[in-house]
Write a protein that holds these residues in place. Sequence first.
Motif, PDB file in Angstrom:
ATOM      1  N   ARG A 146      -0.856   9.829 -11.300  1.00 34.52           N
ATOM      2  CA  ARG A 146      -1.891  10.142 -12.291  1.00 34.52           C
ATOM      3  C   ARG A 146      -1.393  11.123 -13.347  1.00 34.52           C
ATOM      4  NH1 ARG A 146      -5.989  10.648  -7.530  1.00 34.52           N
ATOM      5  NH2 ARG A 146      -6.508   8.451  -7.264  1.00 34.52           N
ATOM      6  N   ILE A 200       0.241   7.868  -5.163  1.00 35.10           N
ATOM      7  CA  ILE A 200      -0.889   7.479  -6.011  1.00 35.10           C
ATOM      8  C   ILE A 200      -1.433   8.699  -6.749  1.00 35.10           C
ATOM      9  CG2 ILE A 200      -3.243   6.545  -5.988  1.00 35.10           C
ATOM     10  CD1 ILE A 200      -2.257   4.865  -3.501  1.00 35.10           C
ATOM     11  N   GLU A 201      -1.544   9.816  -6.049  1.00 39.34           N
ATOM     12  CA  GLU A 201      -2.039  11.048  -6.684  1.00 39.34           C
ATOM     13  C   GLU A 201      -1.041  11.565  -7.718  1.00 39.34           C
ATOM     14  OE1 GLU A 201      -2.961  13.721  -3.483  1.00 39.34           O
ATOM     15  OE2 GLU A 201      -4.583  12.437  -2.759  1.00 39.34           O
ATOM     16  N   GLU A 216       9.800   6.394  -4.709  1.00 40.65           N
ATOM     17  CA  GLU A 216       9.185   6.366  -3.382  1.00 40.65           C
ATOM     18  C   GLU A 216      10.260   6.848  -2.423  1.00 40.65           C
ATOM     19  OE1 GLU A 216       7.361   3.350   0.022  1.00 40.65           O
ATOM     20  OE2 GLU A 216       7.982   2.526  -1.915  1.00 40.65           O
ATOM     21  N   SER A 223       9.560   8.589   4.593  1.00 38.88           N
ATOM     22  CA  SER A 223       8.627   9.571   5.162  1.00 38.88           C
ATOM     23  C   SER A 223       9.341  10.765   5.783  1.00 38.88           C
ATOM     24  CB  SER A 223       7.716   8.911   6.192  1.00 38.88           C
ATOM     25  OG  SER A 223       8.487   8.327   7.216  1.00 38.88           O
ATOM     26  N   ILE A 274       0.879  -1.166   0.000  1.00 43.00           N
ATOM     27  CA  ILE A 274       0.000   0.000   0.000  1.00 43.00           C
ATOM     28  C   ILE A 274       0.917   1.216   0.000  1.00 43.00           C
ATOM     29  CG2 ILE A 274      -1.728   1.293   1.285  1.00 43.00           C
ATOM     30  CD1 ILE A 274      -2.706  -1.433   2.388  1.00 43.00           C
ATOM     31  N   PRO A 309       1.988   5.345  -0.254  1.00 44.08           N
ATOM     32  CA  PRO A 309       1.507   6.610   0.307  1.00 44.08           C
ATOM     33  C   PRO A 309       0.566   7.321  -0.677  1.00 44.08           C
ATOM     34  CG  PRO A 309       3.899   6.435   0.489  1.00 44.08           C
ATOM     35  CD  PRO A 309       3.444   5.299  -0.354  1.00 44.08           C
ATOM     36  N   LYS A 310      -0.393   8.013  -0.134  1.00 45.90           N
ATOM     37  CA  LYS A 310      -1.397   8.708  -0.946  1.00 45.90           C
ATOM     38  C   LYS A 310      -0.753   9.676  -1.948  1.00 45.90           C
ATOM     39  CE  LYS A 310      -5.654  11.334  -0.513  1.00 45.90           C
ATOM     40  NZ  LYS A 310      -6.602  11.968   0.409  1.00 45.90           N
ATOM     41  N   TYR A 311       0.302  10.383  -1.519  1.00 46.91           N
ATOM     42  CA  TYR A 311       0.937  11.348  -2.421  1.00 46.91           C
ATOM     43  C   TYR A 311       1.462  10.673  -3.686  1.00 46.91           C
ATOM     44  CZ  TYR A 311       5.734   9.938  -1.254  1.00 46.91           C
ATOM     45  OH  TYR A 311       6.903   9.243  -1.118  1.00 46.91           O
TER      46      TYR A 311
END
Length: 135
Positions: free
Chosen positions: A86, A82-83, A95, A98, A76, A78-80
């Motif tokens: 796009r 996946i966004e 990646e 953190s 899974i 990090p959200k950043y």
Amino acid sequence: MSVMIKKTAPKNDGLIKEAKKNPGGYVSDIDWQYPENQEIPREAIRGSWKVDLDGKLTDHYYLNNNYRKIEEVEKILPKYMIEAARHFKNIWVAEISSDAEDLYPEIPEEKIIGWWYVDINGNITKKFRRNSRCD
């Protein structure tokens, strides 16, 4: 330091062309077809063939200690990431750890965990290549 082994060079037209352009140099053995506008990470280079002074591949092959093969990884992300993915297609995206997120865009090499392949539809795939400095 890389290790030299004896390895017969493949009869690959692309490598032969590159060798002719680099007499006395080296031609890299890359494990992925990167777009021309994308930098090839050192982790994608399996090794390099020595080219003789006539522009022909020799059987002297130098292994790349930094090479990391592509893995199929379930994770899974990090959200950043996946966004951000796009906005990209057919490219590898980094990646980062953190503790380096606030350093963007000046991310130190050792803070890059690895790279994920984003397909032609902008989806992050399971294809992952680790950073050799972050093992």
